[in-house]
Scaffold this motif. Structure first.
Motif, mmCIF file in Angstrom:
data_model
loop_
_atom_site.group_PDB
_atom_site.id
_atom_site.type_symbol
_atom_site.label_atom_id
_atom_site.label_comp_id
_atom_site.label_asym_id
_atom_site.label_seq_id
_atom_site.Cartn_x
_atom_site.Cartn_y
_atom_site.Cartn_z
ATOM 1 N N GLY A 155 4.368 -3.320 8.703
ATOM 2 C CA GLY A 155 3.129 -3.121 7.951
ATOM 3 C C GLY A 155 3.360 -2.553 6.566
ATOM 4 O O GLY A 155 2.441 -1.975 5.963
ATOM 5 N N ASN A 156 4.570 -2.710 6.039
ATOM 6 C CA ASN A 156 4.918 -2.103 4.751
ATOM 7 C C ASN A 156 4.150 -2.759 3.608
ATOM 8 O O ASN A 156 4.341 -3.934 3.296
ATOM 9 C CB ASN A 156 6.430 -2.251 4.531
ATOM 10 C CG ASN A 156 6.906 -1.489 3.305
ATOM 11 O OD1 ASN A 156 6.673 -1.914 2.184
ATOM 12 N ND2 ASN A 156 7.574 -0.370 3.537
ATOM 13 N N GLN A 157 3.285 -1.990 2.974
ATOM 14 C CA GLN A 157 2.414 -2.534 1.935
ATOM 15 C C GLN A 157 3.167 -2.837 0.634
ATOM 16 O O GLN A 157 2.771 -3.731 -0.115
ATOM 17 C CB GLN A 157 1.268 -1.556 1.647
ATOM 18 C CG GLN A 157 0.297 -1.418 2.794
ATOM 19 C CD GLN A 157 -0.361 -2.735 3.162
ATOM 20 O OE1 GLN A 157 -0.898 -3.433 2.309
ATOM 21 N NE2 GLN A 157 -0.321 -3.088 4.446
ATOM 22 N N TYR A 158 4.238 -2.117 0.384
ATOM 23 C CA TYR A 158 5.019 -2.404 -0.823
ATOM 24 C C TYR A 158 5.586 -3.822 -0.772
ATOM 25 O O TYR A 158 5.462 -4.595 -1.724
ATOM 26 C CB TYR A 158 6.160 -1.394 -0.991
ATOM 27 C CG TYR A 158 7.182 -1.840 -2.027
ATOM 28 C CD1 TYR A 158 6.883 -1.776 -3.384
ATOM 29 C CD2 TYR A 158 8.418 -2.365 -1.633
ATOM 30 C CE1 TYR A 158 7.802 -2.217 -4.336
ATOM 31 C CE2 TYR A 158 9.337 -2.802 -2.568
ATOM 32 C CZ TYR A 158 9.023 -2.724 -3.921
ATOM 33 O OH TYR A 158 9.924 -3.173 -4.858
ATOM 34 N N ILE A 159 6.207 -4.164 0.356
ATOM 35 C CA ILE A 159 6.813 -5.491 0.492
ATOM 36 C C ILE A 159 5.742 -6.575 0.451
ATOM 37 O O ILE A 159 5.883 -7.589 -0.241
ATOM 38 C CB ILE A 159 7.638 -5.581 1.792
ATOM 39 C CG1 ILE A 159 8.869 -4.671 1.678
ATOM 40 C CG2 ILE A 159 8.068 -7.019 2.070
ATOM 41 C CD1 ILE A 159 9.655 -4.524 2.949
ATOM 42 N N LYS A 160 4.652 -6.371 1.176
ATOM 43 C CA LYS A 160 3.566 -7.350 1.191
ATOM 44 C C LYS A 160 3.018 -7.585 -0.216
ATOM 45 O O LYS A 160 2.773 -8.723 -0.622
ATOM 46 C CB LYS A 160 2.441 -6.871 2.116
ATOM 47 C CG LYS A 160 2.761 -6.922 3.593
ATOM 48 C CD LYS A 160 1.612 -6.327 4.397
ATOM 49 C CE LYS A 160 1.880 -6.403 5.890
ATOM 50 N NZ LYS A 160 1.710 -7.762 6.414
ATOM 51 N N ILE A 163 5.628 -9.416 -2.591
ATOM 52 C CA ILE A 163 5.707 -10.859 -2.324
ATOM 53 C C ILE A 163 4.548 -11.594 -2.978
ATOM 54 O O ILE A 163 4.725 -12.591 -3.693
ATOM 55 C CB ILE A 163 5.708 -11.135 -0.810
ATOM 56 C CG1 ILE A 163 6.902 -10.487 -0.104
ATOM 57 C CG2 ILE A 163 5.636 -12.643 -0.533
ATOM 58 C CD1 ILE A 163 8.215 -11.146 -0.337
ATOM 59 N N VAL A 164 3.345 -11.105 -2.752
ATOM 60 C CA VAL A 164 2.168 -11.811 -3.269
ATOM 61 C C VAL A 164 2.093 -11.702 -4.790
ATOM 62 O O VAL A 164 1.672 -12.645 -5.466
ATOM 63 C CB VAL A 164 0.877 -11.287 -2.591
ATOM 64 C CG1 VAL A 164 0.451 -9.936 -3.134
ATOM 65 C CG2 VAL A 164 -0.258 -12.292 -2.738
ATOM 66 N N SER A 165 2.533 -10.593 -5.354
ATOM 67 C CA SER A 165 2.481 -10.407 -6.807
ATOM 68 C C SER A 165 3.413 -11.383 -7.525
ATOM 69 O O SER A 165 3.022 -12.024 -8.508
ATOM 70 C CB SER A 165 2.856 -8.971 -7.176
ATOM 71 O OG SER A 165 1.947 -8.045 -6.627
#
Length: 270
Positions: A155-160, A163-165
């Motif tokens: 659930g790591n928000q940094y990685i998510k 990726i999308v950025s």
């Protein structure tokens, strides 16, 4: 191209390859990597090529996850797929470098998976590669590479967000990772909804039961379409009157909201 769902299908399984024709996934990813034991790689390639000639998936996008480019098996994969016109896209696990050569050599789209520490640090170079159409990530392999806990990284928000950025910066599709717990349909739906809110266009899935949920979540709801239509109509009318912002349902609507609404409507038309 809509990519709400990308369904992984083990290429070694004749039954599952045949079944994939009937499923409503936007993309089918025939897997030559993790779903195939090392001793069955050749069999999987032959099975896939056989059914690509015999079966018809209509206008759906057909992809193949090859073995990592660091592996000798990847050369056999590419040789087998080089002249296969039905294959639209190569999914590249553990991508770590510029992948332009794959597109130039095969003419196919490329979808890298970020699954290693090196790949994460070089993500912008990877996404800038010629022929890249989208990007996803494998959290278990990535956690292993980073020396961390898979559950913590899930659930790591940094990685998510990273990726999308990067995907959006270079105008390619960000597609969220697979969800492994097939019994937890509520958790799967929740993860799809969170990914959509972050800006992902779809989800990679590993079972037919996940396809309907992901298709539903990543499609505009009736309420979203109604809101978008009202925003577009009201804003375009106001713009003709020389106004740059309007009030709709006691909310400020400006050009950003108008563009968001247009995107929802355009999705419906695809």
């Amino acid at each position: 191209m809509i990519r709400r769902t990308q369904l992984y299908v083990p290429s070694v399984s004749e039954k599952m390859v045949k079944k994939s024709v009937e499923l409503n996934a936007d993309s089918i990813i025939f897997d030559l990597e993790d779903a195939v034991p090392p001793e069955e790689k050749d069999t999987a390639r032959k099975t896939l090529l056989k059914f690509l000639k015999e079966l018809d998936w209509g206008d759906r996008e057909l992809c193949v996850r090859i073995n990592p480019l660091q592996s000798p098996d990847s050369f056999a994969d590419l040789a087998a797929l080089f002249n296969e016109e039905k294959v639209d896209c190569l999914v590249v696990p553990k991508a770590e470098n510029d992948l332009s050569f794959l597109h130039k050599a095969t003419g196919k789209g490329v979808l890298p998976l970020i699954e290693t520490a090196k790949g994460l640090t070089k993500i912008e170079e990877i996404v800038r590669s010629e022929g890249v159409i989208g990007i996803s990530y494998g959290i278990a392999d990535l956690a292993l590479s980073l020396g961390g806990d898979y559950k913590w990284y899930e659930g790591n928000q940094y990685i998510k967000t990273l990726i999308v950025s990067v995907a959006r910066a270079y105008d390619v599709d960000p597609i969220d990772k697979v969800f492994f717990d097939l019994k937890d349909t509520d958790g799967f739906r929740r993860e799809c909804e969170e990914a959509k809110k972050l800006g992902y266009v779809g989800k990679q899935v590993i079972h037919p039961s996940q396809v309907m949920i992901a298709n539903e979540v990543f499609s505009p709801s009736r309420e979203e379409l109604e809101w978008a239509s009202r925003v577009v109509e009201a804003y375009e009318k106001a713009r003709k009157e020389g106004k740059g912002a309007i009030r709709l349902d006691d909310k400020l609507i400006d050009y950003v909201h108008y563009k968001l609404a247009k995107r929802v409507i355009e999705f419906r038309g695809q």
